[in-house]
Design an enzyme around this catalytic site. Sequence first.
Site, short mmCIF file in Angstrom:
data_model
loop_
_atom_site.label_atom_id
_atom_site.label_comp_id
_atom_site.label_asym_id
_atom_site.label_seq_id
_atom_site.Cartn_x
_atom_site.Cartn_y
_atom_site.Cartn_z
N TYR A 155 48.64 59.66 14.50
CA TYR A 155 49.19 59.88 15.83
C TYR A 155 48.38 59.14 16.89
CZ TYR A 155 50.97 62.50 19.88
OH TYR A 155 51.54 62.85 21.08
N LYS A 159 49.60 56.06 19.38
CA LYS A 159 49.65 56.24 20.83
C LYS A 159 48.77 55.23 21.56
CE LYS A 159 52.75 59.43 21.00
NZ LYS A 159 54.08 59.13 21.60
#
Length: 250
Positions: A155, A159
């Site tokens: 993640y 990002k």
Amino acid sequence: MIEQVAVVTGAGSGVGRAVAVELAAAGWRLVLAGRRAEQLRGTADAFPAGTLPAEVVPTDVTDPAAVDALFATAAERHGRVDLLFNNAGTFGPAVPVEELAVEDWRAVVDLNLTGAFLCARAAFRQMKAQDPQGGRIINNGSISAHVPRPHSIAYTATKHAVTGLTRSLSLDGRPYRIACGQIDIGNAATDMTTAMGAGVRQADGRIAPEPTMDVADVARTVRHMAALPLEANVQFATVMATAMPYIGRG
């Protein structure tokens, strides 16, 4: 006056739903994209009375053909796309890096990064071709675009990469009046953050509850970013629960 048309991905719940409802209340015409038609219809049903009806377009944003079809539908039915809120994403398994399966890594990258690219590419093509030319792309980053949580390598990596996507789109869009900004969100109260009240892992290994904020505060921020003229842009905005462990995290 030209009707303003917005495509919102991940519109079936959480931040995507809140933003879609807020934009509808502001007079935008919405094209709602997500995997599940039933949830998208639930978002459309949540629009305030008297707002414009929404288009519900079930879409897997990791599928290039499906993304192209989404934007073709928006253009065919409304003539243009003025805004993309590039929101679809997933956290993935919260496991130590040595236990993260390659297929789980790829699933997060496919949705959070490749899906965001595919949607941005399709929006860019439409915004460049339409008359009047231009539009705005708002990418959903995260606090994790700045600092990680424990056990979040996939993640966090995606990002951070979304920030690069935002910067490149901003530069490449200048000649065509395509503006691109990013909203980095921390602890908005949605189904994805319900565990925070019970406690989540901190950088020192403790399990501790974290404060959250109303997701409507995120939606109002996106609405402000979207309402600016194309001559102005919020390049990066961080909106977060005031007392969450971000400043000083770790």
